[in-house]
Design an enzyme around this catalytic site. Structure first.
Site, PDB file in Angstrom:
ATOM      1  CE1 TYR A   1      -3.530  -2.859   1.035  1.00 20.54           C
ATOM      2  CE2 TYR A   1      -2.554  -2.615   3.253  1.00 20.54           C
ATOM      3  CZ  TYR A   1      -3.505  -3.249   2.395  1.00 20.54           C
ATOM      4  OH  TYR A   1      -4.118  -4.224   2.568  1.00 20.54           O
TER       5      TYR A   1
ATOM      6  CB  CYS B   1      15.921 -12.501  -3.056  1.00 18.23           C
ATOM      7  SG  CYS B   1      16.880 -12.424  -4.535  1.00 18.23           S
TER       8      CYS B   1
END
Ligand SMILES: Cc1ncc(COP(=O)(O)O)c(C=O)c1O
Length: 435
Positions: free
Chosen positions: A338, A365
């Site tokens: 968000y 990652c």
């Protein structure tokens, strides 16, 4: 105890000790990190209790009768919180069989539970019926028919609320707006569903539910929702003779994540809503309903904090400084989802003025694995503790094992004491279900 209450950061439960170390709920974060390791979720149990009582007291005074708050468990869901909800006499909103199981395992009295979900399977419905859930919040024709059939098979008449989309846009972030007509939640064709619910012998329709969104800082959209919902209740009465006893206005009260967020006074908002319901009831010649609110975030968000340890501090000249921590999007996916903004503090040097704008990066990652960008903190170095404030809502409950990162433990703080509520996941836990 030191003079830790002299300086507070954002909220009253975040203070600075004499040694410059950040304290949370009166407890030194350095000592907690040493005892439990990092990343670490902390929850201020006393604040959670105070919030429950505030909602209960104000709603009782403003609305009267059986009106009450219903804690939205999706915000933070563990056995420990359901024990607090049991102790405080709260009702809860459960949105999945997993939440239901968690509440039940904690001994929560199921007659005080509301069971939500826009796509309950038959198995979910059976689980909730057999657990003795007090009230279903139904969302669709398919659900009503399935619930009626499964309740009949068990000789039950199940109390329900019907979830309606009132067509209100509270102008909050799109992903947390749920009350617009174009939504997977609720039904804009509620009259048809109401008639269906009234015709089904194993369904006991109590009234209606709506939820307009989250992080809302003003009473106006709720007052609009009251007008739409009571107008609908009057239409239902006129067309069917059914007078709804209950009106659930959902959750969504806003919380301060940063200094620039407004302060939203929950008690004032509750009284404004009560006033709106009274006026609307008179206008529509309806009896004053039992009013329910479903606060989640506003009960637990600022009762939470996450502690991390700083690993690398990488300055990219002309660009930015990345401060990488030992957690990230697996324990807090809200920035990635968000772009939610947080207040970050160098907890080791909480007495020092913020002098550096940094990007707080996680260990995954994934370039999007960030917790904050442009956060101003006292210059950190490897080994410093970093605190991200106001992480009590939708952090632990949204956590994942992405990159096979074990979930952090949750420690509850009360009256200056710490208690482990959820153990840190082990690597063994990660492979437990792998065959
Ligand atoms: C139906 C319903 N009720 C209550 C809530 C809780 O909202 P908040 O945590 O913003 O108070 C939500 C949040 O998504 C919801 O969908």
């Amino acid at each position: 105890m030191t003079n830790c209450f002299e300086k507070t950061i954002l909220h009253d439960n975040v203070t600075v000790g004499d040694n410059g170390s950040l304290r949370f709920a009166g407890v030194d974060t350095a000592a907690l990190a040493k005892k439990y390791g990092t990343p670490l979720y902390l929850m201020d149990a006393d604040l959670i209790r105070r919030r429950c009582r505030l909602y209960q007291k104000e709603m009782k005074a403003a609305f009267g009768g059986e009106s009450r708050p219903v804690y939205a468990g999706k915000a933070f869901c563990t056995k420990a919180i359901y024990r607090i909800m049991t102790e405080c006499g709260m009702s809860v909103d459960l949105v999945s069989p997993g939440e239901l199981f968690t509440a039940k395992s904690a001994g929560f009295p199921m007659e005080r539970a509301f069971f939500h979900g826009n796509n309950k399977t038959d198995a979910d419905i059976v689980l909730a019926l057999e657990a003795g859930v007090g009230c279903f919040v139904c969302d669709s024709r398919e659900e009503l028919i399935a619930l009626n059939r499964l309740a009949e098979e068990r000789g039950i008449k199940q109390a329900i609320l019907l979830r309606v989309t009132p067509g209100i846009d509270p102008h909050t972030f799109a992903a947390v707006t749920t009350g617009k007509v174009d939504s997977k939640f609720g039904s804009p064709i509620a009259m048809r569903l109401t008639k269906l619910a009234l015709s089904l012998p194993h369904i006991d329709l109590l009234g209606f539910h709506c939820h307009i969104g989250s992080q809302i800082f003003e009473a106006t959209p709720y007052i609009d929702a009251v007008d739409v919902m009571t107008g609908f209740m009057a239409d239902v009465r006129d067309e069917t003779g059914f007078v709804a006893k209950t009106l659930n206005l959902g959750g969504g009260f806003g919380v301060r994540y940063t200094e620039s967020d407004p302060v939203f006074e929950y008690d004032t908002a509750i009284w404004s809503l009560a006033d709106a319901v009274k006026r609307a009831a008179v206008r529509n010649d309806l009896p004053f309903p039992t009013v329910l609110l479903e606060p989640g975030r506003s009960i637990v968000a600022d009762a939470g904090m996450t502690l991390y340890t700083v690993g690398t501090v990488k300055e990219i000249p002309g660009f930015r400084t990345y401060v990488s921590v030992d957690g990230g999007m697996p324990d807090n996916p809200r920035y990635a989802l968000y772009r939610s903004v947080y207040t970050v503090v160098n907890a080791t040097h909480a007495d020092k003025a913020p002098d550096r704008a940094v990007t707080v990066a996680g260990r995954c990652c994934e370039s999007g694995d960030l917790i904050a960008e442009g956060a101003r903190i006292a210059t950190p170095e490897r080994g410093d503790l970093l605190a991200v404030l106001v992480t009590g809502a939708y952090n632990y409950s949204m956590a994942s094992n992405y990159n096979r990162v074990p979930r952090p433990p949750v420690v509850f703080l009360s009256k200056g004491k710490d208690k482990l509520a959820v153990r840190r996941e082990s690597y063994e836990d990660l492979v437990r279900n792998d065959l």
